[in-house]
Design a protein around this motif. Structure first.
Motif, PDB file in Angstrom:
ATOM      1  N   VAL A  45       0.863  -1.184   0.000  1.00 28.66           N
ATOM      2  CA  VAL A  45       0.000   0.000   0.000  1.00 28.66           C
ATOM      3  C   VAL A  45       0.900   1.235   0.000  1.00 28.66           C
ATOM      4  N   CYS A  63      -4.331  -5.218  -6.011  1.00 25.45           N
ATOM      5  CA  CYS A  63      -3.977  -4.281  -4.941  1.00 25.45           C
ATOM      6  C   CYS A  63      -2.472  -4.212  -4.749  1.00 25.45           C
ATOM      7  N   GLU A  64      -1.781  -5.256  -5.152  1.00 26.18           N
ATOM      8  CA  GLU A  64      -0.351  -5.272  -4.925  1.00 26.18           C
ATOM      9  C   GLU A  64       0.410  -4.528  -6.009  1.00 26.18           C
ATOM     10  N   ILE A  65      -0.134  -4.570  -7.193  1.00 31.65           N
ATOM     11  CA  ILE A  65       0.612  -3.997  -8.301  1.00 31.65           C
ATOM     12  C   ILE A  65      -0.385  -3.406  -9.293  1.00 31.65           C
TER      13      ILE A  65
END
Lengths: 707, 563
Positions: free
Chosen positions: B321, B436-438
């Motif tokens: 995040v 959400c990670e990348i």
């Protein structure tokens, strides 16, 4: 697998939260799932045991203690599991306390000096700032303990508040001041029982620790602190400041960074810290070689641990952790570690234990030896008769203890009498791996040479040391004196001493010095001229009767030593696998990882990890079935330092895409889907730091990594 | 003749100027559409004409003689050609030389006077190399007796010659590229890779050696001249948008999904071992390719179910995040310890508060940190925080870290590693990274330089503002405040929060941030350039300003700006 599926759902909602308290709202559902997990393979197993677990429903609090899992594919009885756990908990903490003790002791002299210096400085009442420079050497990391001890000590002895500033902690003056004030006042409120302390009695010692890594920066910062101190000088009639610096290089270098005006205000002294090598030596003696160590660290593992300490400037803490990890591995993953229990309950041993014992290399070796020696009954009983084997195992326990005693005594005698110049650690490793046999020519220990080179006084001194070592043993190794057990040896040595003393008396009486055939002076070089040619010859100078007797005494001594100082390599022992841990693999994986290699392997040979059917044929080559990132990585490897993304894309699409004609490669992806994959792969490459944007040319990226 | 001698001397003395001149009228030159070059050539020609008509003759001759090879269809045949050319050689050579030399002297002046747009040094060198090689080839054919040691030179000459021929075929493609290259006032050295090394490399090793160790590979691939890539661009490809990406993504089937799950289950078997290691005071560090988010999550589930205890809390920190701050971490930890935390504004006291609170409670904490080497966690202050937590004396905090890059090791210095007491495990999962990670599309576009993404989050804004004057900062603070107010109001009707341009201008004037609308515009332009502001017109034509950040981001920016 069951777990995998059950858990995909709930965590989606936590995706974008930066930090949150984990709570699985479905504990009740998860628990049975976890309990029914399938058999599993242990990676850790030191002795190569395959084991599995059926987690029991015992529920200790995580942190206070942790469960060991049953080995033998889950067939291990709970008692045996508990025993392993108890053994671990009984063996390691004892050792850890000992190690802490050793480490604290090692700093004692430095502590004394620093305290004395500060006390003395306080009495002198100079205008200058008292500054102590503690030269820690490059391993400033491992000196945490020293500074901790120092603050304890200074507080108890001279009531000094110690504020510790670290280069990494306080990046600027403001932060430093804040920390000083906070730490100093925090102590006050805590320690002074509410009574108001008159500031003049409080002396604050500032630690400033200059790490080796940031050495260029730190002295400048040090200067800042000193500047600050100068300001504080106006307060010095009320608050006394002392500054202690931890210096990784040398005081000269440090001073060169200070302006002269600052340096002039310092009243300093330099202190040295015990060097890492000697600390390591004592830790090895205590924790690894000492008789308290229940588990022997094998020679090859120990060698790599010690090498690492010397090659990388790793703190001693790392060594301790590594040894601890070896203990953990052994008791956690080797079911046979129960055999290390002092009072072993026979009922505890399951058939699996005995089967495992019969699989050991040392068991096979022993049986083979028995067969070679035509002891067929013995060999057969070993293989077939469980009770017989158990008896043998129990017997072996005693043998191992004896071996250990003999080993430590031998090493102690050698190192304390100066027969060998190498360090104890080195000696210990050699003894374990090759054994000690003085008759064999060995580079390290040549007692015959050492003893022969001695003159009579030294010889007597040597005998004295031998006897002393035998009598007192070694507290470091926790070795008791064993004079009573080795009467024969002691007697023989004492007799020799009497003899040589008598000889010395006599030769003194005769006015000659006692010497042996081996001493250098006994050789005389003669030149004779024969028929106009010079002939050189070496002649033994005439030895007196006493000299001859002394020579004989020396010979007796060397014979005695080589007879008495001997031990076998540890791998020759029956069941050595149980009480020696010598597997380097877990250690390497856990402490010396090679992330680059792991990434490179994963990306270039995904089959190694995935074991998928589709990629097994390519064997490290390129194929359209590989995961996208892997394909891109292969192309990445082939490309030069600058990569044209358009070409990368066409190469990729050419590999995975379907043909425009539709005739070929029906399974291929259409362009947009392939582009999605391509995007993902490229983004991952970037995330891993393999590529970056290149401004040199349009649509080009630059290679950043050669794994 | 006297003049020729002199020019010869000049030629020898100043080869560089010689090349420069040759550049202008090189018969081998790629016909260049570049306007600048054309212009230069024209001036050169004009000058030449003005000075000496003879040279024009030479040039004509030269042009007749040398371009012949270009007519040959393939380089192969060309290799056979020189003997055929032999009879005419004497003549040809003489003229070529004289032409070149004469031109040398006279052409020097115009170039120098003109010298604003000097062609890249390398391209000059290349051209002259090509020219020289042509000359060498001709010379060789002419004088039949060649000594052995010349053989290698000859090969090189031919290669250079041929490679340049090949390039002429690619010419059309290169035109665009050259335009790009020649535009900058100072051309970069690598802009145009040298042909000579490339040609040699091509002959000796058609494919780069495969089994070199990484460091050798590095030096091999970074050899000057080896950075030659084609000039294809992605212009023909329609790049993905976020919408297209996310609409296509669910349709894609990962053929390895089952294998990845299997790998995951293998890792999951290590959970008891990991738990044991953590309980013994080690900090777990999982590394390897693939997302470890699910693994850590399942590990948390495992810990939770196998060691259920009212005194144990698990805190997960998602390093990926981008807006993650130390305060987020600390407040979460504090709230894990006590239900109503009193967070202070300063960072360090909170750490000590946390630690003291920890010593006084029976609670133990387990921290699972995803992407510990992500940009937001790379700051030394945060890593220091983790170290402090890990080496806390009561050992009530345990950490498990997951690292995503191969370089995570450099996050910690020796002291930090000693404090963390790391135990590493290869946890290559091959699991795809979640959205959400990348941010795949943004990452790729940024990589391609296609879309200057707005400066990343709060850090980027602060960074940009730091480089701007004080009144710009004040203006931005004002803007953020206004937008936040607007957000409060408009959260009910769900529109994007924007503020009226006029209104902001008025306020800016009131607060003495700027005195004229001109100055106001200039300041806004600066924000526009960094894409930290967006403006549009509504239905009735009112100009609106908005900020492309989430509310929380704006709040933290405002905090930072007012601090």
């Amino acid at each position: 697998m069951a777990q995998v599926h059950s858990s995909t759902v709930p965590f989606e909602e936590d995706d974008h939260r930066a930090a949150f308290i984990f709570s699985s709202g479905e504990d009740d559902r998860q628990l049975p799932t976890a309990a029914s997990r399938p058999a599993k393979k242990r990676k850790l197993a030191g002795a190569g045991k395959k084991a599995a677990s059926q987690p029991q429903l015992q529920q200790p609090a995580f942190g206070s203690d942790s469960t060991f899992i049953p080995l033998f594919n889950g067939a291990e009885s709970p008692e045996a599991v508990n025993l392993r756990k108890e053994l671990f908990e009984a063996s390691w903490p004892v050792l850890e306390t000992r190690i802490q003790h050793v480490l604290r002791e090692a700093n004692r002299s430095t502590l004394d000096e620093v305290t004395a210096f500060l006390q003395q400085a306080a009495q002198e009442k100079t205008e200058k700032i008292t500054a102590g420079f503690i030269i820690t050497g490059p391993n400033i990391v491992s000196q945490d303990l020293l500074f901790e001890q120092l603050s304890e000590r200074l507080y108890t002895e001279i009531r000094a508040r110690v504020v510790r500033l670290r280069a990494s902690e306080v990046s600027n003056l403001k932060a430093a001041l804040k920390k000083i004030i906070r730490d100093a006042t925090a102590n006050e409120s805590e320690d002074d029982d509410g009574s108001v302390v008159v500031p003049s009695t409080v002396s604050k010692a500032l630690f400033y620790e200059a790490g080796v890594r940031t050495m260029d920066v730190d002295p400048k910062k040090g200067r800042k602190y000193l500047d600050y101190d100068l300001d504080v000088l106006s307060w010095s009639d009320r608050i006394q400041f002392d500054v202690l610096f931890g210096v990784a290089t040398s005081v000269e270098l440090f001073q060169a960074r200070l302006p002269r005006s600052t340096a002039r205000l310092l009243y300093g002294a330099q202190f040295d810290v015990v060097q890492a090598n000697s600390v390591l030596e004592s830790v090895v003696k205590t924790a690894v070689a000492g008789s308290r160590a229940t588990l022997r660290i094998g020679p090859s593992l120990l060698r790599s641990l010690v090498d690492r300490q010397q090659e990388q400037v790793a703190g001693i803490q790392l060594f301790v952790s590594s040894v601890k990890y070896a203990y953990m591995c052994h008791f956690y993953a080797n079911p046979l570690s129960v055999l290390l229990a002092k009072q072993l309950d026979r009922k505890l041993l399951q058939p699996e234990h005995l089967r495992a014992v019969r699989m050991l290399e040392s068991f096979k070796a022993k049986v083979e030896v028995a067969i070679d020696a035509r002891q067929m009954n013995h060999a057969q009983a070993m293989i077939e008769d469980d009770d017989y084997l158990i008896a043998q195992i129990l017997e072996q326990q005693q043998k191992c203890e004896d071996y250990l005693k003999q080993l430590l005594r031998t090493l102690h005698l050698i190192s304390s009498t100066g027969l060998s110049t190498v360090s104890f650690t080195e000696l210990y490793m050699t003894a374990l791996s090759k054994g000690i046999d003085l008759e064999q020519a060995d580079e390290m220990i040549r007692p015959a040479e050492v003893v022969r080179r001695m003159n009579a006084d030294e010889f007597l001194n040597f005998i004295q040391k031998l006897l002393h070592a035998t009598e007192t043993g070694s507290p470091e190794l926790e070795l008791q004196g064993w004079a009573s057990e080795a009467e024969e040896f002691v007697d023989a040595v004492t007799e020799l001493r009497g003899e040589v003393e008598g000889l010395m008396e006599r030769s003194k009486h005769n006015g000659t010095t006692l010497r042996s055939q081996y001493s250098a002076q006994s050789k005389v070089l003669r030149t004779t001229v024969v028929a106009q040619k010079v002939q050189l010859s070496q002649d033994t100078a005439a030895l007196t009767e006493e000299d001859k007797a002394y020579t004989k005494a020396i010979d007796t001594m060397t014979a005695l030593l080589s007879q008495y100082l001997r031990c076998e390599p540890i791998n020759n022992l029956f069941l050595h696998e149980i009480w020696v841990y010598d597997s380097k693999l877990p250690y390497r994986e856990v402490f010396v990882p090679r992330p680059g290699a792991a990434f490179a392997r994963g990306l270039s040979r995904p089959h190694d990890y995935l074991a998928c059917a589709c990629c097994s044929k390519v064997d490290g080559g390129l194929s359209s079935t590989l995961p996208t990132t892997c394909i891109l990585y292969h192309l990445y490897l082939e490309a030069g330092a600058l990569i044209n993304v358009a070409d990368l894309w066409s190469a990729y699409y050419g590999l995975v895409g379907n043909d425009d004609d539709g005739s070929m490669n029906r399974e291929g992806l259409d362009e947009r889907s392939a582009l999605v994959c391509f995007y993902r792969g490229l983004a991952e490459l970037r995330m891993m730091g393999l590529v970056k944007q290149s401004r040199k040319r349009a649509d080009h990226i630059a290679k950043l990594k050669w794994l | 003749m006297v003049r020729r001698k002199i020019t010869g001397a000049v030629d020898a003395l100043a080869p560089r100027t010689d090349h420069k001149c040759e550049r202008a009228v090189d018969p081998y030159d790629v016909p260049d559409d570049n306007a600048a070059i054309k212009k230069r050539r024209r001036t050169a020609n004009v000058d030449l004409n003005a000075q000496s008509p003879i040279i024009n003759d030479d040039e004509v001759e030269n042009d007749e003689n040398v371009p012949q090879p270009e007519l040959e269809p393939t380089p192969r045949k060309r290799r056979g050609r020189p003997p055929k050319a032999a009879p005419t050689v004497t003549n040809g050579q003489a003229t070529t030389h004289s032409a070149q030399r004469q031109r040398t002297v006279q052409a020097v002046t115009p170039i120098k006077s003109n010298g604003v747009d000097t062609p890249s040094r390398r391209s000059i060198a290349d051209r002259s190399a090509r020219k020289k090689s042509a000359r060498a080839l001709i010379e060789r054919v002419m004088g039949d007796a060649v000594s052995d040691d010349e053989l290698e030179d000859r090969d090189i000459a031919r290669e250079i010659y041929e490679s340049s021929e090949e390039e002429q075929e690619e010419e059309d493609d290169e035109e665009q590229e050259q335009e790009e290259e020649q535009e900058p006032a100072t051309p970069s050295n690598r802009g145009r890779p040298g042909r000579k090394p490339r040609a040699r490399a091509r002959k000796r090793s058609p494919t780069p050696p495969r089994d070199l160790p990484p460091h050798e590979q590095y030096f091999y691939q970074n050899k000057p001249g080896l950075t030659k890539t084609s000039s294809n661009t992605l212009s023909s490809l329609k790049l993905l948008t976020h919408e297209e990406y996310f609409s296509l993504l669910p349709k894609l089937k990962d053929s390895h999904a089952a294998d990845v799950d299997f790998l995951h289950s293998l890792h999951a078997e290590s959970f008891p071992q990991w738990a044991f290691e953590m309980s013994q005071g080690f900090t777990l560090c999982l590394y390897g390719y693939g997302s470890k988010r699910r693994l850590l999550h399942n590990f948390a589930c495992y810990l939770n179910s196998n060691y259920p205890s009212p005194n144990h809390r698990i805190v997960i920190i998602n390093g990926y995040v981008r807006t993650l701050t130390a305060r987020d971490i600390l407040t979460t930890l504090l709230s894990a310890l006590s239900p109503n935390p009193d967070s202070t504004s300063d960072l360090t006291p909170t750490i000590s508060a946390l630690l003291s609170q920890l010593s006084s409670t029976p609670l133990t904490l387990t921290l699972l940190i995803n992407s510990v080497d992500s940009p937001s966690l790379r700051k030394s202050a945060l890593q220091f925080l983790f170290c402090t937590l890990a080496c806390h004396h009561s050992h009530k905090i345990r950490l498990a870290l997951a690292a995503d890059t191969p370089d995570f090791f450099f996050l910690w210095d020796a002291s930090a590693r000693a404090q963390l007491n790391l135990a590493f495990h290869d946890a290559t999962t091959f699991a795809p990274r979640a959205p959400c990670e990348i941010d795949v599309v943004d990452e790729v576009h940024e990589l391609l330089g296609r879309k200057a993404r707005r400066v990343g989050g709060k850090e980027g804004v602060i960074f940009v503002l730091r480089s701007l004057p004080e009144n710009a900062r004040s203006l931005f603070r004002l803007l953020v405040g206004e937008v936040l107010v607007a957000m409060e109001d408009e959260s009910k009707n769900g529109e994007e929060a924007a503020v009226e341009y006029r209104m902001v201008y008025q306020k800016a004037v009131e607060e003495f941030i700027c005195s004229s609308e001109m100055a106001f515009r200039t300041l806004l332009k600066e924000f526009h350039d960094h894409q930290i502001i967006a403006s549009h017109k509504d239905a009735i034509g009112t100009e609106l300003l908005s900020l492309p950040f989430r509310k929380e981001e704006l709040e933290s920016i405002l905090e930072e700006l007012t601090a």
